[in-house]
Design a protein around this motif. Structure first.
Motif, mmCIF file in Angstrom:
data_model
loop_
_atom_site.group_PDB
_atom_site.id
_atom_site.type_symbol
_atom_site.label_atom_id
_atom_site.label_comp_id
_atom_site.label_asym_id
_atom_site.label_seq_id
_atom_site.Cartn_x
_atom_site.Cartn_y
_atom_site.Cartn_z
ATOM 1 N N CYS A 122 2.729 117.212 -34.622
ATOM 2 C CA CYS A 122 3.182 118.553 -34.232
ATOM 3 C C CYS A 122 4.474 118.947 -34.945
ATOM 4 O O CYS A 122 5.550 118.428 -34.668
ATOM 5 C CB CYS A 122 3.378 118.634 -32.723
ATOM 6 S SG CYS A 122 3.864 120.276 -32.181
ATOM 7 N N CYS A 128 3.080 119.719 -25.842
ATOM 8 C CA CYS A 128 4.399 120.152 -26.338
ATOM 9 C C CYS A 128 5.401 120.255 -25.190
ATOM 10 O O CYS A 128 6.567 119.910 -25.338
ATOM 11 C CB CYS A 128 4.296 121.510 -27.038
ATOM 12 S SG CYS A 128 3.324 121.460 -28.547
ATOM 13 N N CYS A 172 7.233 120.684 -32.597
ATOM 14 C CA CYS A 172 8.083 119.779 -31.820
ATOM 15 C C CYS A 172 9.057 119.018 -32.723
ATOM 16 O O CYS A 172 10.155 118.685 -32.290
ATOM 17 C CB CYS A 172 7.240 118.827 -30.962
ATOM 18 S SG CYS A 172 6.543 119.676 -29.519
HETATM 19 ZN ZN LIG Z 1 4.339 119.866 -29.966
#
Ligand SMILES: [Zn+2]
Lengths: 59, 191
Positions: free
Chosen positions: A35, A5, A38
């Motif tokens: 993710c 991340c 993100c």
């Molecule tokens: Zn991420």
């Protein structure tokens, strides 16, 4: 390799300022696929940019 | 009747003063902001014939103002270098947002439909507060990038910093602002 991340946040930030290399944008997209945070961060960066420009022009 | 073209008419230039001042004050304190605007208006009136009308008058004036602002920033940074602040502390603050494995540590709030904030007057106060809290140099780079829309290379040149440093400061600014907006706005139940 899929970036973390933290690395992704760097790529997302730089992506607002320069054209990412194909390898970078591939890594970025791979991470975003898996993710949610993100993906949110990416939208938040766009929001931040739009908000600052709106503030500049109308605030 | 005022002549339409070529060139920009003085009254129209003068009408943009308020906008230009707002813009300048995002980058400079008074009286430097007022000076930059004054210099811009003078330059525009002297060079009014060069305004081709291809872009809007505001865009043309803003282009002149950007150069004046950069001149002021260069002069300021020579006379009074921007404190680079506590670089290690700033780096630590960014590191603290991520766990040891590089994943977000705390990233819970859902911003919902953030565009609704743009319609809320108090949101702008939160944004101002968050920008003001940025360390001076970080804020400067962020504003040059986002308000003046300068490319990184130009920011580096104007502030005499390396490209790497510029990327780092922008990344920090954005992460810090995200965090601050979440605390000051999006994470708050009552707005
Ligand atoms: Zn991420």
């Amino acid at each position: 390799m899929i970036p973390t991340c933290k690395e992704t946040s760097v790529l997302l930030s730089q992506g607002q300022d320069r054209r990412l290399k194909p390898s970078e944008s591939l890594r970025l997209r791979l991470h975003l696929l898996i993710c949610r945070r993100c993906r949110s961060f990416s939208q938040q960066l766009e929001f931040l940019r739009a908000a600052v420009r709106r503030y500049r022009d109308h605030g | 009747m005022e002549p339409k073209a070529p060139g920009a008419d003085h009254a129209a230039i003068e009408r943009e003063r308020g906008y230009l001042l707002r813009y300048a004050r995002l980058q400079l304190r008074d009286p430097a902001a007022e000076d930059a605007v004054q210099e811009t208006l003078l330059a525009a009136i002297e060079g009014a014939a060069r305004f081709s009308g291809k872009s809007s008058l505001r865009t043309w004036l803003t282009g002149i103002l950007k150069h004046k602002i950069i001149d002021h920033l260069r002069r300021n940074s020579r006379e009074q270098p921007l404190s680079s602040g506590d670089d290690a502390a700033e780096a630590d603050a960014v590191d603290a947002l991520f766990a040891g494995d590089g994943h977000w540590r705390d990233f819970s709030a859902d911003w919902g439909n953030p565009d609704a904030a743009l319609e809320n007057r108090r949101f702008w106060a939160a944004l101002e507060l968050c920008v003001q809290r940025l360390p001076a140099r970080t804020a400067r780079v962020f504003m040059m990038r986002e308000v003046m829309e300068m490319p990184n290379e130009e920011i580096c040149k104007a502030l005499d910093i390396t490209a790497t440093n510029c990327w780092v400061l922008l990344h920090r600014a954005r992460l810090t602002l995200r965090e601050c907006l979440e605390l000051q706005w999006f994470g708050k139940p009552e707005k």
